[in-house]
Design a protein around this motif. Structure first.
Motif, PDB file in Angstrom:
ATOM      1  N   VAL A   1      50.340  42.868  45.250  1.00  0.00           N
ATOM      2  CA  VAL A   1      49.211  43.392  46.032  1.00  0.00           C
ATOM      3  C   VAL A   1      48.050  42.401  46.027  1.00  0.00           C
ATOM      4  N   LEU A   2      47.751  41.844  44.858  1.00  0.00           N
ATOM      5  CA  LEU A   2      46.628  40.905  44.761  1.00  0.00           C
ATOM      6  C   LEU A   2      46.888  39.651  45.589  1.00  0.00           C
ATOM      7  N   ASP A   3      48.114  39.135  45.523  1.00  0.00           N
ATOM      8  CA  ASP A   3      48.465  37.946  46.300  1.00  0.00           C
ATOM      9  C   ASP A   3      48.317  38.214  47.799  1.00  0.00           C
ATOM     10  N   ALA A   4      48.848  39.361  48.258  1.00  0.00           N
ATOM     11  CA  ALA A   4      48.768  39.709  49.687  1.00  0.00           C
ATOM     12  C   ALA A   4      47.324  39.966  50.116  1.00  0.00           C
ATOM     13  N   SER A   5      46.544  40.635  49.269  1.00  0.00           N
ATOM     14  CA  SER A   5      45.145  40.933  49.594  1.00  0.00           C
ATOM     15  C   SER A   5      44.333  39.656  49.749  1.00  0.00           C
ATOM     16  N   ASN A   6      44.559  38.706  48.841  1.00  0.00           N
ATOM     17  CA  ASN A   6      43.850  37.422  48.933  1.00  0.00           C
ATOM     18  C   ASN A   6      44.136  36.729  50.256  1.00  0.00           C
ATOM     19  N   ARG A   7      45.406  36.753  50.690  1.00  0.00           N
ATOM     20  CA  ARG A   7      45.801  36.052  51.914  1.00  0.00           C
ATOM     21  C   ARG A   7      45.347  36.776  53.165  1.00  0.00           C
ATOM     22  N   ILE A   8      45.511  38.092  53.174  1.00  0.00           N
ATOM     23  CA  ILE A   8      45.341  38.857  54.420  1.00  0.00           C
ATOM     24  C   ILE A   8      43.929  39.427  54.572  1.00  0.00           C
ATOM     25  N   LEU A   9      43.368  39.960  53.477  1.00  0.00           N
ATOM     26  CA  LEU A   9      42.037  40.572  53.552  1.00  0.00           C
ATOM     27  C   LEU A   9      40.927  39.568  53.252  1.00  0.00           C
ATOM     28  N   GLY A  10      41.246  38.580  52.417  1.00  0.00           N
ATOM     29  CA  GLY A  10      40.223  37.620  52.016  1.00  0.00           C
ATOM     30  C   GLY A  10      39.778  37.865  50.578  1.00  0.00           C
ATOM     31  N   VAL A  11      39.284  36.808  49.953  1.00  0.00           N
ATOM     32  CA  VAL A  11      38.966  36.848  48.518  1.00  0.00           C
ATOM     33  C   VAL A  11      37.873  37.857  48.198  1.00  0.00           C
ATOM     34  N   ASN A  12      36.881  38.007  49.089  1.00  0.00           N
ATOM     35  CA  ASN A  12      35.720  38.855  48.784  1.00  0.00           C
ATOM     36  C   ASN A  12      35.799  40.249  49.400  1.00  0.00           C
ATOM     37  N   HIS A  13      36.930  40.605  49.972  1.00  0.00           N
ATOM     38  CA  HIS A  13      37.064  41.940  50.571  1.00  0.00           C
ATOM     39  C   HIS A  13      37.129  42.992  49.459  1.00  0.00           C
ATOM     40  N   PRO A  14      36.457  44.143  49.658  1.00  0.00           N
ATOM     41  CA  PRO A  14      36.520  45.194  48.630  1.00  0.00           C
ATOM     42  C   PRO A  14      37.947  45.582  48.239  1.00  0.00           C
ATOM     43  N   GLY A  15      38.888  45.546  49.209  1.00  0.00           N
ATOM     44  CA  GLY A  15      40.283  45.851  48.897  1.00  0.00           C
ATOM     45  C   GLY A  15      40.876  44.865  47.913  1.00  0.00           C
ATOM     46  N   THR A  16      40.488  43.594  48.029  1.00  0.00           N
ATOM     47  CA  THR A  16      40.958  42.565  47.093  1.00  0.00           C
ATOM     48  C   THR A  16      40.351  42.780  45.709  1.00  0.00           C
ATOM     49  N   ILE A  17      39.067  43.142  45.680  1.00  0.00           N
ATOM     50  CA  ILE A  17      38.408  43.411  44.397  1.00  0.00           C
ATOM     51  C   ILE A  17      39.070  44.601  43.707  1.00  0.00           C
ATOM     52  N   ARG A  18      39.423  45.642  44.487  1.00  0.00           N
ATOM     53  CA  ARG A  18      40.120  46.802  43.891  1.00  0.00           C
ATOM     54  C   ARG A  18      41.489  46.381  43.352  1.00  0.00           C
ATOM     55  N   ALA A  19      42.149  45.446  44.052  1.00  0.00           N
ATOM     56  CA  ALA A  19      43.455  44.970  43.585  1.00  0.00           C
ATOM     57  C   ALA A  19      43.328  44.239  42.242  1.00  0.00           C
ATOM     58  N   ILE A  20      42.253  43.450  42.087  1.00  0.00           N
ATOM     59  CA  ILE A  20      42.009  42.759  40.811  1.00  0.00           C
ATOM     60  C   ILE A  20      41.738  43.788  39.714  1.00  0.00           C
ATOM     61  N   ALA A  21      40.915  44.800  40.044  1.00  0.00           N
ATOM     62  CA  ALA A  21      40.581  45.843  39.064  1.00  0.00           C
ATOM     63  C   ALA A  21      41.829  46.602  38.624  1.00  0.00           C
ATOM     64  N   SER A  22      42.724  46.877  39.564  1.00  0.00           N
ATOM     65  CA  SER A  22      43.957  47.603  39.242  1.00  0.00           C
ATOM     66  C   SER A  22      44.855  46.777  38.324  1.00  0.00           C
ATOM     67  N   LEU A  23      44.955  45.476  38.589  1.00  0.00           N
ATOM     68  CA  LEU A  23      45.760  44.598  37.728  1.00  0.00           C
ATOM     69  C   LEU A  23      45.137  44.510  36.337  1.00  0.00           C
TER      70      LEU A  23
END
Length: 642
Positions: free
Chosen positions: A512-534
């Motif tokens: 999820v984190l890898d896909a979020s970084n690529r598709i949503l972008g590094v600073n997107h809230p969805g990516t931040i939630r993915a980091i928090a979940s990991l």
């Protein structure tokens, strides 16, 4: 024979000056990339951008500085970065410093206040024998294009006019990733795409000069590309990383604005704004990737009319405000989206009335933005109004009514009202199953929301069953790379974690984190939630060092993106405090936990009031935290207040 700075002539015109025969050598320096056709590929050398180390050396040499202390090196590095390592600009900066008009330490402050003057006036030419300023160099190219536009040859003139128009518009986009798709989508804008409102619309102001349609109704990009060809030949733009994507050097980008009069600047900024608005839509033909690129241009364009001189560039345009509000919200810029949505709701309330469907849509959009900002009480209030209005006007089974019910359920979930959320989500899922079908994306999203509520209610087996179903269908129907599929994968990872399946959760979290970084972008809230979940999964696996590293990253990002008082920020602080305790970093843990409880208490006091049960509970939690860390005096004082 040397042809130096052969920028203006065409290759054919320059070739006329070549002596006959094959004796001797000819050296050509030019910013016109078309000159490459005059020689073989192996004899053509493209000079790339200067490296920072080389740029610093040039600046110090041009500045005639003898004492090269570490402070001087630091200031030199800051200057060359601000000038984007552009040799001529660095040479001129050095000459200005050497003249005694400023010191190397004060140069940047002067540059920021007087950039146009320092880059354009002849008094500020550099130390080299090239006796032109940065802006004068590009102005020569512009004058040549202008001469072509005034020629009698119609195609040559049309191409030059196209180039001049693009040169006026590009500086009001972001300087990178200016994609041809923007103009293609704008050209295909139809009048019937925007509802007929008694409101000002951006679509009515669309400049059609670069947007002619062919007989088949598609965009005829011939004259657009002819303009692009000319700008490329003068190196005023360059090709981006993929086909039909272009970029400008940041200093050329700035020159493009600085060379215009104030009125012309306002006009060009408005044309770019309208073009961006008309290029944006939500249908199967427009990808998430395009919108992610577009939001960068929208934000850059909106920055240009925030200054005092430019605030009257764009008056209220309903379609642009509504579209940009939605785009900014979906791309993670909720604070900026909020301002636009408030304006849309206010204008539609005044002009269309409270019960108009478009006013209700604006209310729903603002509520969604409030939810993204963690303003759940404000969101709940609006969403109850939206659901009531849609029930009355559209009926219980209308898709918009069901959507309003789903949105209210999500807000209930965020407020911790899990029973109310479950009740609504079951109704939504049942209705969407009947009306849209089991595998419709909206049905899958409803299923995913219900799975999240089941998690919070401790119904982990039910949540896992739904999550697996949603993820399998999402991969098949909308693809692995779709944001909704990534969301479904993240939801299943959370369920696995709650079920104690930490290895499975970790594997999914990393995907999820890898896909979020690529598709949503590094600073997107969805990516931040993915980091928090990991990080939470690492915590469960006992990988506390990895969890700490991610936890700090999440907290710093959420401070910046969501703000200090957003519920996700508060939650991240609590998780990091737990990690510190596991690592034996008790001082850091104590500090975070007390900050956390004080913050929750202050927010509850302000939003809910002193006597609200939530505020009293927050006070009790802070007292318990003080006792835990043996701060008995502070804890006793709070208990007396409670």
């Amino acid at each position: 024979m040397i042809f130096d700075n052969a920028d203006v002539l065409s290759p054919a015109a320059l070739e006329e000056y070549f002596p006959p025969g094959r004796k001797g050598n000819i050296l050509i320096t030019s910013r016109n990339s078309a000159m490459k056709i005059l020689t073989s590929p192996e004899n053509s050398l493209e000079v790339m951008e200067m490296e920072e180390k080389e740029a610093i050396g040039l600046l110090l040499k041009a500045s005639c500085l003898e004492s090269l202390t570490s402070d001087v090196q630091v200031e030199a590095s800051r200057i060359v970065k601000k000038l984007f390592c552009f040799p001529l600009a660095i040479d001129q900066a050095g000459a200005y410093i050497a003249s005694g008009a400023t010191t190397i330490g004060d140069y940047l402050a002067k540059y920021l206040d007087h950039q146009k003057t320092l880059l354009s006036h002849s008094e500020f030419t550099g130390a080299s024998k090239y006796n032109r300023t940065v802006y004068e160099t590009w102005e020569l190219s512009y004058k040549e294009i202008q001469q072509r536009a005034e020629s009698d040859y119609s195609h040559r003139a049309n191409a030059a006019n196209s180039a001049m128009l693009l040169l006026e518009l590009f500086p009001f986009f972001h300087h990178e990733e200016i994609t041809e798709e923007i103009f293609c989508y704008a050209a295909l804008t139809k009048d019937n795409e925007t509802p007929m409102l008694n409101l000002p619309l951006a679509s009515s102001l669309l400049d059609q000069r670069l947007l002619p349609l062919s007989e088949k109704g598609t965009w005829d990009n011939f004259i657009f590309r002819e303009g692009i060809r000319i700008l490329l030949s003068f190196s005023l733009i360059w090709r981006g990383p993929s086909d039909n994507v272009y970029a400008m050097h940041p200093l050329v980008h700035t020159w493009g604005r600085d060379r215009l009069t104030l009125n012309k600047r306002k006009k060009c900024c408005l044309i770019a704004y309208v073009t961006l608005s008309c290029s944006l839509r939500w249908d199967a033909g427009q990808t998430y990737g395009f919108q992610r690129t577009l939001v960068t241009h929208v934000r850059a364009n909106m920055e240009y009319f925030k200054s005092k001189d430019n605030q009257d560039i764009v008056s209220y345009m309903d379609d642009a405000y509504a579209k940009f509000g939605r785009l900014l919200g979906e791309q993670g810029y909720s604070k900026e989206a909020e301002l636009l949505h408030i304006k849309v709701l206010d204008e539609r309330n005044k002009i269309l009335g409270v019960e108009h469907p478009d006013t209700i849509n604006a209310m729903a959009s603002l509520a969604a933005t409030y939810r993204n900002l963690g303003k759940y009480t404000e969101a709940e209030k609006l969403e109850i109004q939206v659901l009531d209005a849609r029930n009355r006007i559209l009926g219980v089974e209308h898709p918009d009514t069901i959507g309003a019910m789903a949105n209210l359920a999500v807000t209930y979930w965020n407020l911790g009202k899990y029973t109310e959320a479950e009740k609504l989500e079951i109704q939504v899922l049942d209705a969407r199953n009947r009306i849209l079908g089991v595998e419709h994306p909206d049905t899958l999203f409803a299923m995913s929301n219900l799975a999240g509520t089941y998690q919070n209610l401790g119904k982990y087996m039910e949540a896992e069953k739904l999550d697996l179903q949603v993820l399998d269908a999402s991969i098949r129907i909308i693809g692995v790379e779709h944001p909704d599929t990534i969301y479904a994968m993240g939801s299943l990872a959370s369920t696995y974690r709650n079920l104690g399946k930490y290895t499975e959760a970790e594997k999914l979290n990393i995907q999820v984190l890898d896909a979020s970084n690529r598709i949503l972008g590094v600073n997107h809230p969805g990516t931040i939630r993915a980091i928090a979940s990991l990080a939470a999964t690492y915590e469960k696996l006992g990988k506390y060092t990895e969890a700490e590293k991610l936890g700090i990253q999440v907290l710093e990002a959420e401070y910046t993106i969501l703000g200090v008082e957003h519920p996700d920020t508060i939650r991240a602080r609590g998780i990091l405090a737990q990690t510190y305790q596991h690592l034996g970093k008790y001082t850091e843990a104590e500090k975070l936990e007390i900050q956390l409880e004080i913050q929750v208490l202050n927010a509850s006091n302000r939003i809910l009031g002193v006597q609200h049960p939530g505020t009293i509970r927050a006070m009790e939690n802070l007292a318990a935290t003080y006792r835990h860390w043996r701060k008995y005096t502070q804890g006793e004082k709070l208990q007396i207040q409670g």
